[in-house]
Design a protein around this motif. Sequence first.
Motif, PDB file in Angstrom:
ATOM      1  N   UNK A  46       0.833  -1.196   0.000  1.00 49.63           N
ATOM      2  CA  UNK A  46       0.000   0.000   0.000  1.00 49.63           C
ATOM      3  C   UNK A  46       0.870   1.250   0.000  1.00 49.63           C
ATOM      4  N   UNK A  47       1.876   1.248   0.828  1.00 47.44           N
ATOM      5  CA  UNK A  47       2.753   2.416   0.879  1.00 47.44           C
ATOM      6  C   UNK A  47       3.496   2.593  -0.433  1.00 47.44           C
ATOM      7  N   UNK A  48       3.994   1.481  -0.981  1.00 46.42           N
ATOM      8  CA  UNK A  48       4.766   1.589  -2.218  1.00 46.42           C
ATOM      9  C   UNK A  48       3.921   2.168  -3.338  1.00 46.42           C
ATOM     10  N   UNK A  49       2.690   1.716  -3.426  1.00 48.22           N
ATOM     11  CA  UNK A  49       1.914   2.216  -4.563  1.00 48.22           C
ATOM     12  C   UNK A  49       1.416   3.621  -4.311  1.00 48.22           C
ATOM     13  N   UNK A  50       1.237   3.962  -3.048  1.00 52.25           N
ATOM     14  CA  UNK A  50       0.917   5.350  -2.761  1.00 52.25           C
ATOM     15  C   UNK A  50       2.064   6.237  -3.225  1.00 52.25           C
ATOM     16  N   UNK A  51       3.276   5.818  -2.943  1.00 49.47           N
ATOM     17  CA  UNK A  51       4.431   6.601  -3.380  1.00 49.47           C
ATOM     18  C   UNK A  51       4.487   6.692  -4.888  1.00 49.47           C
ATOM     19  N   UNK A  52       4.255   5.565  -5.519  1.00 48.05           N
ATOM     20  CA  UNK A  52       4.314   5.552  -6.973  1.00 48.05           C
ATOM     21  C   UNK A  52       3.296   6.520  -7.541  1.00 48.05           C
ATOM     22  N   UNK A  53       2.106   6.471  -6.982  1.00 50.71           N
ATOM     23  CA  UNK A  53       1.068   7.367  -7.488  1.00 50.71           C
ATOM     24  C   UNK A  53       1.464   8.814  -7.315  1.00 50.71           C
ATOM     25  N   UNK A  54       2.039   9.103  -6.179  1.00 48.13           N
ATOM     26  CA  UNK A  54       2.437  10.472  -5.938  1.00 48.13           C
ATOM     27  C   UNK A  54       3.464  10.900  -6.986  1.00 48.13           C
ATOM     28  N   UNK A  55       4.358   9.995  -7.330  1.00 54.17           N
ATOM     29  CA  UNK A  55       5.397  10.323  -8.303  1.00 54.17           C
ATOM     30  C   UNK A  55       4.814  10.508  -9.692  1.00 54.17           C
ATOM     31  N   UNK A  56       3.680   9.873  -9.938  1.00 56.79           N
ATOM     32  CA  UNK A  56       3.116   9.933 -11.283  1.00 56.79           C
ATOM     33  C   UNK A  56       2.272  11.179 -11.507  1.00 56.79           C
ATOM     34  N   UNK A  57       2.082  11.949 -10.465  1.00 59.00           N
ATOM     35  CA  UNK A  57       1.150  13.067 -10.569  1.00 59.00           C
ATOM     36  C   UNK A  57       1.536  14.032 -11.667  1.00 59.00           C
TER      37      UNK A  57
END
Lengths: 222, 222
Positions: A160-171
Amino acid sequence: MMEGMAAPERGRTGRPPRTSRAQILSAARELIDDEGWERLTMRKLAARAGVAPTTLYHHVRDREELLAALLDDYADRIPRRELPREPVERILAAATVMHDALAGWPWLVEVLTADDLIGDAALWMVEAIVDAAMEHGCPADEAVHLYRSVWYYTVGEILVRASADRKRAELDRPAYRDTVFRRLDKPELPRLSAIAGRWPALCAEDTYAYGLRALVEGLLTK
Amino acid sequence: MMEGMAAPERGRTGRPPRTSRAQILSAARELIDDEGWERLTMRKLAARAGVAPTTLYHHVRDREELLAALLDDYADRIPRRELPREPVERILAAATVMHDALAGWPWLVEVLTADDLIGDAALWMVEAIVDAAMEHGCPADEAVHLYRSVWYYTVGEILVRASADRKRAELDRPAYRDTVFRRLDKPELPRLSAIAGRWPALCAEDTYAYGLRALVEGLLTK
DNA sequence: GCTAGTTTTCGAACATGTTCGAAAAGTCGA
DNA sequence: TCGACTTTTCGAACATGTTCGAAAACTAGC
């Protein structure tokens, strides 16, 4: 044709290999160090190993298996810290080592597919946890349940944390047209505000330790 | 050029759309029903929607966003069961509804990327859990920690189980050469036998409920 | 009717993971 | 030395997700 298996050095025959699985893995490690795991493509890896792309598939089933292998021997190098003697604390410490070691690998999302285990290499942590639970008085099957629960919880937190980070990076990704418009054709978000007020900006990192202890203590005081 | 947003029906201009996002989503649902989500390719979807593949990208950012949208409106249709009045039991029930609903979608592995939440649609479950925790006496921040812990645990269980299933299904895949050989060039699996004896064939399905209760009770008796 | 502007669609093309079948390069027994 | 067998390598090709730039199809102002 000796389908599948072959004794390692028993009268080797056939074309001599130009490359080995170990070489490929180490080339992959270099590549990941240089460019990051997202940029590890089979073609680039082949180029670095000095081999045709398709040759890789003779040593590795597919990209996923390759990553899993890398993870596995990464896990093998996790330093075996001295664990506390008290069972509960020992479980918490072992789980935390496991968690922290894995959390450093953001590409886990694509790899963490083992059931029950990280890989063959990290069995000592499983052992530590199951041991401690039994020492605390759990019967074997409850100890396994406990390990599994801890594993689920840990995997969940990391993913969950990893994909939250990924999403943030994709913004700041290019063309993502009319996001706003798209939100409008949904029904009203139900009661979001009712919750939002109670959703303080808690550091998600703190939650892991918090819940882990509760989980373990809850399991052991049954 | 009104970058990004446009009032839905406010003096529409430009080429009239042959297809809508809603149509695409529903074509995707049909396709998934017919062939399973693994066979949902953008090209097939485009064909079914009667449109060129690239056109899809005008309505949807990428495949992942498409799947996430499907999941989201699936979550929207989870029947809102009557939940028990007692807080602890209510939390357990809400978490279990969430878990069971999600567990039916094996492609979650590729989609479950929301942090803290499933999607906008399933907020009522978040609300139920946070509410119950506060009713039990938790301050707001602990209630959020509790929800997060439950979410981690649930996601972890689902993903681990899903990929275990997937792996099992892949066992009879073609050419996976010399698996045996590959295992031999590893150092001895450490102490595997020591654990194996204690690893009864426990049904993994039982673990979820088992650990969930312990987790929640552990968190609430802090 | 003509032109400028806007939105939607599409064809061509690319990167990547992967399969397939055949060629290369050896070993071994006759 | 010659062929049978085995293992490794590779080139061609495919499927898929995706980007890019231009064409299509419409509206609004002149």
